[in-house]
Every structure is written in structure tokens, then in C-alpha cells.
Scaffold this motif. Sequence first.
Motif, PDB file in Angstrom:
ATOM      1  N   THR A   1      45.719  69.432  22.267  1.00  0.00           N
ATOM      2  CA  THR A   1      45.009  68.154  22.269  1.00  0.00           C
ATOM      3  C   THR A   1      45.690  67.119  23.164  1.00  0.00           C
ATOM      4  N   VAL A   2      46.964  67.337  23.487  1.00  0.00           N
ATOM      5  CA  VAL A   2      47.706  66.440  24.383  1.00  0.00           C
ATOM      6  C   VAL A   2      48.441  67.303  25.391  1.00  0.00           C
ATOM      7  N   GLY A   3      48.510  66.860  26.645  1.00  0.00           N
ATOM      8  CA  GLY A   3      49.265  67.589  27.666  1.00  0.00           C
ATOM      9  C   GLY A   3      50.534  66.840  28.028  1.00  0.00           C
ATOM     10  N   LEU A   4      51.635  67.579  28.198  1.00  0.00           N
ATOM     11  CA  LEU A   4      52.905  66.967  28.589  1.00  0.00           C
ATOM     12  C   LEU A   4      53.549  67.812  29.689  1.00  0.00           C
ATOM     13  N   ALA A   5      54.358  67.170  30.529  1.00  0.00           N
ATOM     14  CA  ALA A   5      55.151  67.910  31.512  1.00  0.00           C
ATOM     15  C   ALA A   5      56.126  68.833  30.777  1.00  0.00           C
ATOM     16  N   ALA A   6      56.473  69.944  31.402  1.00  0.00           N
ATOM     17  CA  ALA A   6      57.298  70.976  30.754  1.00  0.00           C
ATOM     18  C   ALA A   6      58.639  70.442  30.254  1.00  0.00           C
ATOM     19  N   ASP A   7      59.314  69.613  31.068  1.00  0.00           N
ATOM     20  CA  ASP A   7      60.627  69.114  30.658  1.00  0.00           C
ATOM     21  C   ASP A   7      60.509  68.170  29.462  1.00  0.00           C
ATOM     22  N   VAL A   8      59.452  67.365  29.455  1.00  0.00           N
ATOM     23  CA  VAL A   8      59.213  66.441  28.341  1.00  0.00           C
ATOM     24  C   VAL A   8      58.870  67.249  27.090  1.00  0.00           C
ATOM     25  N   MET A   9      58.052  68.284  27.259  1.00  0.00           N
ATOM     26  CA  MET A   9      57.653  69.108  26.133  1.00  0.00           C
ATOM     27  C   MET A   9      58.858  69.777  25.483  1.00  0.00           C
ATOM     28  N   ALA A  10      59.807  70.236  26.307  1.00  0.00           N
ATOM     29  CA  ALA A  10      61.005  70.889  25.755  1.00  0.00           C
ATOM     30  C   ALA A  10      61.747  69.942  24.817  1.00  0.00           C
ATOM     31  N   ALA A  11      61.848  68.695  25.206  1.00  0.00           N
ATOM     32  CA  ALA A  11      62.556  67.704  24.387  1.00  0.00           C
ATOM     33  C   ALA A  11      61.825  67.434  23.077  1.00  0.00           C
ATOM     34  N   VAL A  12      60.506  67.245  23.134  1.00  0.00           N
ATOM     35  CA  VAL A  12      59.791  66.943  21.888  1.00  0.00           C
ATOM     36  C   VAL A  12      59.681  68.179  21.003  1.00  0.00           C
ATOM     37  N   ARG A  13      59.610  69.375  21.620  1.00  0.00           N
ATOM     38  CA  ARG A  13      59.543  70.592  20.812  1.00  0.00           C
ATOM     39  C   ARG A  13      60.834  70.787  20.020  1.00  0.00           C
ATOM     40  N   ALA A  14      61.960  70.428  20.624  1.00  0.00           N
ATOM     41  CA  ALA A  14      63.241  70.522  19.915  1.00  0.00           C
ATOM     42  C   ALA A  14      63.228  69.639  18.673  1.00  0.00           C
ATOM     43  N   ARG A  15      62.589  68.468  18.768  1.00  0.00           N
ATOM     44  CA  ARG A  15      62.508  67.574  17.620  1.00  0.00           C
ATOM     45  C   ARG A  15      61.693  68.202  16.484  1.00  0.00           C
ATOM     46  N   LEU A  16      60.695  68.997  16.852  1.00  0.00           N
ATOM     47  CA  LEU A  16      59.850  69.651  15.848  1.00  0.00           C
ATOM     48  C   LEU A  16      60.547  70.866  15.242  1.00  0.00           C
ATOM     49  N   GLU A  17      61.146  71.706  16.113  1.00  0.00           N
ATOM     50  CA  GLU A  17      61.663  72.996  15.656  1.00  0.00           C
ATOM     51  C   GLU A  17      63.095  72.926  15.158  1.00  0.00           C
ATOM     52  N   ARG A  18      63.880  71.971  15.670  1.00  0.00           N
ATOM     53  CA  ARG A  18      65.276  71.865  15.253  1.00  0.00           C
ATOM     54  C   ARG A  18      65.621  70.426  14.899  1.00  0.00           C
ATOM     55  N   PRO A  19      64.940  69.882  13.869  1.00  0.00           N
ATOM     56  CA  PRO A  19      65.256  68.495  13.509  1.00  0.00           C
ATOM     57  C   PRO A  19      66.708  68.393  13.070  1.00  0.00           C
ATOM     58  N   GLN A  20      67.312  67.256  13.344  1.00  0.00           N
ATOM     59  CA  GLN A  20      68.711  67.023  12.985  1.00  0.00           C
ATOM     60  C   GLN A  20      68.752  66.077  11.789  1.00  0.00           C
ATOM     61  N   PRO A  21      68.874  66.609  10.580  1.00  0.00           N
ATOM     62  CA  PRO A  21      68.953  65.691   9.431  1.00  0.00           C
ATOM     63  C   PRO A  21      70.130  64.740   9.609  1.00  0.00           C
ATOM     64  N   ARG A  22      69.932  63.503   9.223  1.00  0.00           N
ATOM     65  CA  ARG A  22      70.932  62.464   9.488  1.00  0.00           C
ATOM     66  C   ARG A  22      71.965  62.398   8.367  1.00  0.00           C
ATOM     67  N   VAL A  23      72.674  63.520   8.178  1.00  0.00           N
ATOM     68  CA  VAL A  23      73.618  63.646   7.062  1.00  0.00           C
ATOM     69  C   VAL A  23      74.768  62.653   7.187  1.00  0.00           C
ATOM     70  N   ALA A  24      75.379  62.586   8.369  1.00  0.00           N
ATOM     71  CA  ALA A  24      76.525  61.691   8.565  1.00  0.00           C
ATOM     72  C   ALA A  24      76.123  60.236   8.325  1.00  0.00           C
ATOM     73  N   LEU A  25      74.972  59.857   8.846  1.00  0.00           N
ATOM     74  CA  LEU A  25      74.513  58.481   8.645  1.00  0.00           C
ATOM     75  C   LEU A  25      74.234  58.236   7.164  1.00  0.00           C
ATOM     76  N   GLY A  26      73.596  59.194   6.513  1.00  0.00           N
ATOM     77  CA  GLY A  26      73.308  59.057   5.085  1.00  0.00           C
ATOM     78  C   GLY A  26      74.574  58.822   4.278  1.00  0.00           C
ATOM     79  N   GLN A  27      75.611  59.565   4.606  1.00  0.00           N
ATOM     80  CA  GLN A  27      76.909  59.388   3.923  1.00  0.00           C
ATOM     81  C   GLN A  27      77.471  57.999   4.201  1.00  0.00           C
ATOM     82  N   ALA A  28      77.367  57.572   5.458  1.00  0.00           N
ATOM     83  CA  ALA A  28      77.925  56.275   5.856  1.00  0.00           C
ATOM     84  C   ALA A  28      77.188  55.109   5.200  1.00  0.00           C
ATOM     85  N   LEU A  29      75.929  55.346   4.799  1.00  0.00           N
ATOM     86  CA  LEU A  29      75.124  54.268   4.212  1.00  0.00           C
ATOM     87  C   LEU A  29      75.360  54.093   2.714  1.00  0.00           C
TER      88      LEU A  29
END
Length: 179
Positions: free
Chosen positions: A32-60
Motif C-alpha cells: 500500500t506504500v512504496g519506499l526506497a530500498a535503503d529506507v525500507m531496510a531501516a523501517v523493516r528493522a524496526r518491525l522485525e527487530r524492535p529494541q525494547p527500551r530496557v535500559a531507559l526503563g530501569q533509569a526511569l
Amino acid sequence: GLTRGGARPGDEIWVSGELGDAALALSVRRGTVGLAADVMAAVRARLERPQPRVALGQALLGLASSAIDVSDGLAADLGHVLERSGVGARLRWPAVPRSVALRAQPETLQREYALAGGDDYELLFTAPPTRRREIEAAAHASGVAASRIGEIRAAPGLEILDAGGVRIELGRRGYDHFG
């Protein structure tokens, strides 16, 4: 630990990282949306390998009055905090952090993905304004950006304002209970 039930009127609302990229990646995958390949790689990483904010959670711990992972979408997850805390909120849409890739999309899509997208696994949290400097230091030490996006209010409900201070009406499922 951090609870969903501690938000108080006057608290500031914060979110880590950027919102909407996981939903953007899903839309690209669905075609439904088209993106350039390099941009897609970055957003796909956010979907497939999210980084839970454990360190920040502890610091808060001891700083934040409430916190929740953004898994269902910013508006829905903030809604859980508001219900549990018995308060309302006002969000400033221009302050909601979005990636360069998302900002290149039409405004309506940006709003849908950043406010209702989900699967970002960023931290949404509230804290008194007196803690602002400590929170900025905690975020910096955790290597994560943190953005102030609104305030907790006594009046119930979630109000989202655009750059001109006009209410944004969101027509997506997941907002119904703010009707």
C-alpha cells in the motif's frame, strides 16, 4: 517497578525513540506504500527487530510516575494509562517523534501510523515537570531519544492538537473508546 496507574494532572507525557515505522513497514509489505530500498531496510528493522527500551526503563525508576510499552499504538496505550490513573491528556501532534521516512508520507498516514500503528515497543511514560532534567539525562545515558509530547490533565479523555491548536479527530479503530 513502573506502573500504568501513577499519572497525575500536570505530569508531562514522554515517548522514547520514534513512532510509526513498524506500521509503515507493514504497509510497504502489503504493497500500500512504496519506499526506497535503503529506507525500507531501516523501517523493516524496526518491525522485525524492535529494541525494547530496557535500559531507559530501569533509569526511569523513581523518576517516572507511570510507564507503558507502546505495543498497541500511542493513543491506545496512552488510553490504558489514562484509564488506570483516572486522568486525561492533551497531546501535541507536532511533538510526536517520527522518522525521516515517515515524515515523507502524507500527513494522514503519518498520523495513522504514529498514533495508532503499534509494534514500536517504545516507552511511553509520564513524569512531573520537576524531573525533566533528570529524564533527559537518563535518556542520554541510555542512548535513546526521549520527546515530551503532551501533558496529563484532570479532565478525562484524550485530546490531540495539531500545530494550530486544533483538535485532530482520529477515525481509526482503537480510538473508539475516546469518543
